[in-house]
Write an enzyme that holds these catalytic residues in place. Structure first.
Site, PDB file in Angstrom:
ATOM      1  N   HIS A 131      -9.666   4.177  -3.350  1.00  0.00           N
ATOM      2  CA  HIS A 131      -8.506   4.247  -2.111  1.00  0.00           C
ATOM      3  C   HIS A 131      -8.399   5.734  -1.789  1.00  0.00           C
ATOM      4  CE1 HIS A 131      -4.204   4.911  -1.791  1.00  0.00           C
ATOM      5  NE2 HIS A 131      -3.828   3.517  -1.644  1.00  0.00           N
ATOM      6  N   ASP A 208      -8.610   6.323 -11.883  1.00  0.00           N
ATOM      7  CA  ASP A 208      -7.402   6.278 -11.207  1.00  0.00           C
ATOM      8  C   ASP A 208      -7.192   4.502 -11.716  1.00  0.00           C
ATOM      9  OD1 ASP A 208      -5.869   4.947  -9.247  1.00  0.00           O
ATOM     10  OD2 ASP A 208      -7.107   5.118  -7.682  1.00  0.00           O
ATOM     11  N   GLN A 211      -4.511   0.188 -10.309  1.00  0.00           N
ATOM     12  CA  GLN A 211      -4.457  -1.327 -10.076  1.00  0.00           C
ATOM     13  C   GLN A 211      -4.958  -1.953 -11.482  1.00  0.00           C
ATOM     14  OE1 GLN A 211      -3.429  -3.136  -7.466  1.00  0.00           O
ATOM     15  NE2 GLN A 211      -3.363  -1.412  -6.012  1.00  0.00           N
ATOM     16  N   LYS A 234       3.554  -0.145  -9.391  1.00  0.00           N
ATOM     17  CA  LYS A 234       2.772  -1.224  -9.155  1.00  0.00           C
ATOM     18  C   LYS A 234       2.583  -1.973 -10.611  1.00  0.00           C
ATOM     19  CE  LYS A 234      -0.432   1.181  -6.181  1.00  0.00           C
ATOM     20  NZ  LYS A 234      -0.305   0.492  -5.162  1.00  0.00           N
ATOM     21  N   CYS A 372      -5.915   1.535   2.609  1.00  0.00           N
ATOM     22  CA  CYS A 372      -6.159   2.903   2.339  1.00  0.00           C
ATOM     23  C   CYS A 372      -7.424   2.863   1.808  1.00  0.00           C
ATOM     24  CB  CYS A 372      -5.089   3.469   1.630  1.00  0.00           C
ATOM     25  SG  CYS A 372      -3.337   3.631   2.218  1.00  0.00           S
TER      26      CYS A 372
HETATM   27  N1  7TS Z   1      -5.210   4.043  -6.228  1.00  0.00           N
HETATM   28  C1  7TS Z   1      -5.240   2.796  -6.186  1.00  0.00           C
HETATM   29  C2  7TS Z   1      -6.275   2.083  -6.615  1.00  0.00           C
HETATM   30  C3  7TS Z   1      -4.239   2.305  -5.269  1.00  0.00           C
HETATM   31  O1  7TS Z   1      -4.343   0.883  -5.109  1.00  0.00           O
HETATM   32  C4  7TS Z   1      -3.202   3.083  -4.850  1.00  0.00           C
HETATM   33  C5  7TS Z   1      -2.384   2.496  -4.083  1.00  0.00           C
HETATM   34  C6  7TS Z   1      -3.204   4.525  -5.084  1.00  0.00           C
HETATM   35  C7  7TS Z   1      -4.091   5.001  -5.719  1.00  0.00           C
HETATM   36  C8  7TS Z   1      -1.769   5.111  -4.813  1.00  0.00           C
HETATM   37  O2  7TS Z   1      -0.901   5.002  -5.393  1.00  0.00           O
HETATM   38  P1  7TS Z   1       0.475   5.821  -5.113  1.00  0.00           P
HETATM   39  O3  7TS Z   1       1.427   4.885  -5.926  1.00  0.00           O
HETATM   40  O4  7TS Z   1       0.589   7.060  -5.521  1.00  0.00           O
HETATM   41  O5  7TS Z   1       0.841   5.487  -3.782  1.00  0.00           O
HETATM   42  N2  7TS Z   1      -2.298   1.309  -3.507  1.00  0.00           N
HETATM   43  C9  7TS Z   1      -1.725   0.487  -2.491  1.00  0.00           C
HETATM   44  C10 7TS Z   1      -2.343  -0.694  -1.889  1.00  0.00           C
HETATM   45  O6  7TS Z   1      -3.206  -1.198  -2.234  1.00  0.00           O
HETATM   46  N3  7TS Z   1      -1.483  -1.048  -0.937  1.00  0.00           N
HETATM   47  O7  7TS Z   1      -0.597  -0.061  -0.872  1.00  0.00           O
HETATM   48  C11 7TS Z   1      -0.621   0.791  -1.725  1.00  0.00           C
END
Ligand code: 7TS
Length: 414
Positions: A131, A208, A211, A234, A372
Site C-alpha cells: 500500500h 504493515d 489488513q 479496519k 492506493c
Molecule cells: N496498509 C494497508 C495494507 C492498507 O490496506 C491500508 C489502508 C493502509 C496501510 C493505510 O491505513 P490507514 O488506516 O492509515 O489509512 N487501506 C485501504 C484500502 O484498501 N482502501 O482504503 C484504505
C-alpha cells in the site's frame, strides 16, 4: 465442481449482523450490501456505545488532572492500551504506541528509526504489493538520507516468494517493510519467514498489519518482528486511531518523532528531557475516545473469536471466488493460494468506476480504483480494479447480490 463449503459450525452470521446498526440501511431503496470492509469496516453497537459513554460521562484530558474525571479518562485510555497489548501479544504496554493509524505508525518508524540511522547507499526493502502507506514514507526518508528503496517482485498470482526476499537481502539492507496481507490482492505474505531472513542479515522488520489484524490471529511476540502497524477502523473500531507496536529496546533508542505536551519530562530553554515509553511518542492530547472505541472493538472481536471470523471469511472467499468466476468476462486479480477475504477483479468492457456506480445503484458497495497500490496496477497493466472484501458480518446472500449486480452491469454495457 465443489459444493459450497459448509457453514461454520456455531457461526450465526444473522446474529452478528444484528450487532451492526448500519447494515439495516437502504441504499437507493435497496438493502445495503456492504463489501468494502477492507477500506473501513462498520462498527458494532458496542463500539458506538463505548465511545458514546466515554464522551457522555468520562471525558477530560488524560495524564494531567488530579480530579476524578481526568483520572477516569486516563484509566480508560490506559486500560485501552493494555487491551490492545493483550490482543496482539506485545510484551508490555511500553511497546504500544497509539497513533492516528497505520499510516502514521509507518511514518513514525521511517522518521524516528530510519532517518537518524540510514546512510547513503543503505537499502530499504519493500515488496511490490505494498500500500502507498508502506512505500511513500520510505521514499521520503530515502530522499532525506540517500538510502535506496528496493521492492521484491511478485508473480502473476500476486505471490511474493521467500526465495526472492532472500535474494534481495544483502549487507546494505537496513530495514525490511512489508504487508502481512495485501489490500489490493488479498495475498497473505510469509512474514514469519521474512522476519527470520531479515534478522539473519541484521535488518530490522516492520510489518504493515492493517489488513491482517481484522482477519487472523496476530502475535507480535511470536512473529518476532521489530515494528507492527495497524488501524482500528479496519477492525470494527473508530477512525483516527491505530497502533505502532515496537520492540522496546528499539523504541528506547529512537528519538521522539513529534514534540509537544505529554511526551516530555521537563522542559527548559536550555534542555528538554523526554517522557518514558510509550508517552515519548505520543505528543499532544491523544484520541482518547478513539482508544476507548478501539478497546471495545478488541472486546467485540474476542467475543466472536478471531478464529471463527477467519473461518467464516475463508468460507465466503471460496464461495465468492467460485460464483464470480462464472460471470463471463470477469477476471480475478490476485490468485495467491493463501489469500485473505479480498477479491479484486475486472469485468471485460466495463471500467471499474462505471462498474462501481452500477453496483452502487443496486445497493452493493465495493471499492473501485487503484486501492492506493499503484505499482500493483502497473504490474497487471490495468488502471484500476473493483474490489469486494468481507468481514464478520458478510453473508452468502451478499455474494449473490454482487453477482446479480455484475450481470446487470454486463447487460448495461453489452
Ligand atoms: N496498509 C494497508 C495494507 C492498507 O490496506 C491500508 C489502508 C493502509 C496501510 C493505510 O491505513 P490507514 O488506516 O492509515 O489509512 N487501506 C485501504 C484500502 O484498501 N482502501 O482504503 C484504505
Amino acid at each position: 465442481m465443489s459444493a459450497s463449503p459448509k457453514a461454520i459450525a456455531g457461526y450465526d452470521v444473522e446474529r452478528v449482523r444484528r450487532d451492526f446498526p448500519i447494515l439495516t440501511r437502504l441504499i437507493h431503496g435497496k438493502p445495503l450490501v456492504f463489501l468494502d470492509s477492507a477500506a473501513s469496516s462498520q462498527r458494532p453497537a458496542s463500539v458506538i456505545a463505548a465511545v458514546d459513554e466515554y464522551e457522555t460521562l468520562h471525558h477530560a484530558n488524560v495524564h494531567r488532572g488530579v480530579y476524578q474525571l481526568s483520572q477516569e479518562a486516563t484509566d480508560l485510555f490506559e486500560r485501552a492500551r493494555e487491551r490492545v497489548r493483550g490482543f496482539v501479544n506485545a510484551r508490555s504496554t511500553r511497546e504500544v504506541i497509539f497513533t492516528r493509524g497505520t499510516t502514521e505508525a509507518i511514518n513514525l518508524v521511517a522518521q524516528s528509526f530510519g532517518r537518524p540511522r540510514l546512510k547513503a547507499g543503505d537499502e530499504i526493502l519493500l515488496t511490490h504489493l505494498e500500500h502507498h502507506a508502506n512505500i511513500v514514507p520510505w521514499q521520503l526518508v530515502a530522499e532525506q538520507t540517500g538510502a535506496v528503496v528496493k521492492a521484491v517482485p511478485m508473480d502473476r498470482r500476486g505471490v511474493v516468494d521467500v526465495a526472492d526476499v532472500a535474494a534481495y537481502l544483502n549487507e546494505r539492507t537496513r530495514i525490511v517493510a512489508c504487508a502481512q496481507v495485501s489490500n489490493a490482492l488479498g495475498t497473505v505474505l510469509p512474514v514469519r519467514e521474512i522476519v527470520k531472513l531479515a534478522h539473519a542479515r541484521g535488518a530490522v522488520v516492520l510489518i504493515d498489519g492493517a489488513q491482517a489484524v481484522p482477519h487472523q490471529k496476530v502475535d507480535f511476540k511470536a512473529l518476532d518482528c521489530d515494528f507492527y502497524a495497524f488501524s482500528a477502523h479496519k477492525m470494527y473500531g473508530p477512525t483516527g486511531i491505530g497502533c505502532l507496536i515496537g520492540r522496546e529496546s528499539l523504541l528506547e533508542s529512537m528519538p521522539p518523532w513529534q514534540g509537544g505536551g505529554d511526551m516530555i519530562l521537563t522542559v527548559s530553554f536550555a534542555k528538554t528531557t523526554f517522557n518514558t515509553l510509550p508517552f515519548k511518542f505520543e505528543a499532544g492530547t491523544p484520541n482518547i475516545s478513539g482508544a476507548v472505541g478501539m478497546a471495545a472493538a478488541v472486546d467485540y472481536i474476542e467475543s466472536i473469536g478471531i478464529e471463527h471470523i477467519h473461518a467464516h471469511e475463508q468460507r465466503l472467499l471460496a464461495i465468492a471466488t467460485e460464483k464470480m468466476l462464472k460471470v463471463p468476462g470477469l477476471t480475478i486479480i490476485g490468485t495467491a493460494p493463501d489469500k485473505a477475504s479480498v477479491i479484486s477483479f475486472t469485468l471485460d468492457g466495463v471500467h471499474p468506476h462505471d462498474l462501481g456506480t452500477i453496483l452502487d445503484s443496486e445497493g452493493v458497495a465495493v471499492r473501485t480504483g487503484h486501492h492506493c497500490a499503484m505499482p500493483v496496477m502497473e504490474f497487471f497493466d490495468i488502471p484500476a480494479t473493483a474490489r469486494a472484501s468481507f468481514a464478520c458480518y458478510s453473508r452468502e446472500s451478499d455474494i449473490d447480490a454482487l453477482v446479480a449486480a455484475l450481470h446487470k452491469a454486463r447487460e448495461v454495457f453489452s
